[in-house]
Motif scaffolding. Structure first.
Motif, PDB file in Angstrom:
ATOM      1  N   TRP A  80       6.728   9.055  -2.345  1.00  0.00           N
ATOM      2  CA  TRP A  80       5.761   9.615  -1.388  1.00  0.00           C
ATOM      3  C   TRP A  80       5.036  10.845  -1.916  1.00  0.00           C
ATOM      4  O   TRP A  80       4.036  11.259  -1.349  1.00  0.00           O
ATOM      5  CB  TRP A  80       6.438   9.963  -0.052  1.00  0.00           C
ATOM      6  N   THR A 127       0.842  -1.196   0.000  1.00  0.00           N
ATOM      7  CA  THR A 127       0.000   0.000   0.000  1.00  0.00           C
ATOM      8  C   THR A 127       0.882   1.253   0.000  1.00  0.00           C
ATOM      9  O   THR A 127       2.100   1.163   0.261  1.00  0.00           O
ATOM     10  CB  THR A 127      -0.885   0.034   1.263  1.00  0.00           C
ATOM     11  N   THR A 128       0.279   2.415  -0.248  1.00  0.00           N
ATOM     12  CA  THR A 128       1.071   3.656  -0.184  1.00  0.00           C
ATOM     13  C   THR A 128       1.551   3.893   1.250  1.00  0.00           C
ATOM     14  O   THR A 128       2.627   4.448   1.455  1.00  0.00           O
ATOM     15  CB  THR A 128       0.267   4.873  -0.698  1.00  0.00           C
ATOM     16  N   LEU A 129       0.780   3.433   2.240  1.00  0.00           N
ATOM     17  CA  LEU A 129       1.242   3.548   3.634  1.00  0.00           C
ATOM     18  C   LEU A 129       2.516   2.722   3.839  1.00  0.00           C
ATOM     19  O   LEU A 129       3.446   3.164   4.518  1.00  0.00           O
ATOM     20  CB  LEU A 129       0.137   3.096   4.600  1.00  0.00           C
ATOM     21  N   ASP A 130       2.553   1.538   3.226  1.00  0.00           N
ATOM     22  CA  ASP A 130       3.773   0.718   3.326  1.00  0.00           C
ATOM     23  C   ASP A 130       4.978   1.481   2.756  1.00  0.00           C
ATOM     24  O   ASP A 130       6.089   1.379   3.275  1.00  0.00           O
ATOM     25  CB  ASP A 130       3.614  -0.606   2.559  1.00  0.00           C
ATOM     26  N   VAL A 166       5.432   4.755   2.663  1.00  0.00           N
ATOM     27  CA  VAL A 166       5.832   5.817   3.598  1.00  0.00           C
ATOM     28  C   VAL A 166       6.624   5.217   4.754  1.00  0.00           C
ATOM     29  O   VAL A 166       7.670   5.738   5.156  1.00  0.00           O
ATOM     30  CB  VAL A 166       4.593   6.588   4.097  1.00  0.00           C
ATOM     31  N   LYS A 167       6.148   4.075   5.261  1.00  0.00           N
ATOM     32  CA  LYS A 167       6.868   3.398   6.351  1.00  0.00           C
ATOM     33  C   LYS A 167       8.270   2.995   5.881  1.00  0.00           C
ATOM     34  O   LYS A 167       9.246   3.119   6.619  1.00  0.00           O
ATOM     35  CB  LYS A 167       6.117   2.148   6.806  1.00  0.00           C
TER      36      LYS A 167
END
Lengths: 155, 143
Positions: free
Chosen positions: B46, B27-30, B32-33
């Motif tokens: 990002w 995911t896009t959250l992955d 960013v992490k």
């Protein structure tokens, strides 16, 4: 940009950039940084998280995942010129890595980047400019833990 | 963790042996992490508007992230406890957008030299459309 125009950059960067070396950067590798890196990749092996378990293995302590050398290259690479104003699109094409020793929690790793090569090749989007940087990583005992060749393309 | 398919010795391996396929969603959250955890803040991963302005549909997965998952497919099968990932060469053929990712490969050669056993592998990664995004070679050196 056509191949002839691009060659002007290749020739100029061959003279001005190839052989440039970044300032070395030394980083103490903390167990927490390894755990965070491993977790962000979805790793589950306790070797990356659990000091008590890792102590029972041949490593004697926590080690980092095989792609951890990448953790240390962003800053040193940015110590070298890479930008080409007229070519605004950048992609990463290759990583070629010798990794003779695992990186361990508690290691002090010194990374140095060297601008290694510039060339052009015909790609999907016409003539493209490739730049290769070699990052050498050495531990506190002067052992080489990794040499990373990272190639990027601009077009 | 699931160690059902874990190899315990090089004698369990032969050329042609298949790396169990590892499939997951990124995911896009992955991303960013991963930017934070890997200290890699390249804008491609990002900054959606930056990517759109440069002709891409949106942010793309770090090549190193894709390859990190490819490594996991191997090391979940042949654990680090018995072998080091001593060499790899990765080629990113096309950009990978957040979404499905699957990784696999096979053993191409097993060699024994200077008392060290090594396994060479060829690896691949495909995106949710089935397109081959990344290929790699890898050498494992057994302890």
């Amino acid at each position: 940009m056509n191949a002839e125009q691009l060659q002007v950059y290749v020739d100029r960067f061959s003279r001005e950039r190839v052989g440039m070396v970044s300032k070395p950067e030394t980083v103490l590798i903390e167990a927490g940084a390894i755990a965070k890196f491993a977790r962000s990749l979805g790793e589950t092996n306790p070797l990356y998280f659990d000091a008590a378990y890792a102590k029972t293995t041949r490593f004697g302590g926590i080690i980092a995942p095989p792609t951890f050398p990448s953790f240390l290259i962003y800053n040193v690479m940015h110590g070298l010129p890479a930008v080409v104003e007229e070519l605004s699109r950048v992609l990463h094409t290759d990583d070629i890595v010798d990794h003779p020793l695992p990186i361990k929690a508690g290691d002090k790793i010194t990374s140095t980047a060297r601008y290694a090569e510039v060339f052009q090749r015909q790609g999907r989007h016409g003539p493209m400019l490739f730049q290769a940087v070699d990052v050498t990583q050495v531990n506190q005992d002067a052992q080489r833990v990794a040499v990373v060749r990272m190639i990027t393309v601009r077009y | 963790m699931n160690r059902a398919q874990t190899v315990s010795s090089i004698s369990d391996l032969a050329p042609g042996a298949q790396v169990p396929v590892l499939a997951r969603t990124i995911t896009t959250l992955d991303l960013v992490k991963y930017c934070g955890a890997s200290d890699d803040y390249a804008q491609q991963h990002w900054d959606h508007l930056y990517m759109v302005e440069h002709g891409f549909p949106g942010v793309i997965v770090h090549g190193w992230f894709t390859f990190g998952v490819m490594c996991q497919a191997v090391t979940n099968w042949i654990p680090r406890e018995i072998a080091d990932v001593s060499h790899y060469g990765v080629r990113y053929h096309r950009t990978t957008l957040p979404g499905e990712l699957s990784c696999g490969g096979e053993i191409t050669e097993i060699t024994r030299q200077d008392g060290k056993a090594r396994a060479d592998l060829k690896l691949w990664a495909r995106d949710g459309e089935g397109a081959l995004t990344t290929t790699a070679s890898m050498t494992l050196t057994f302890a």
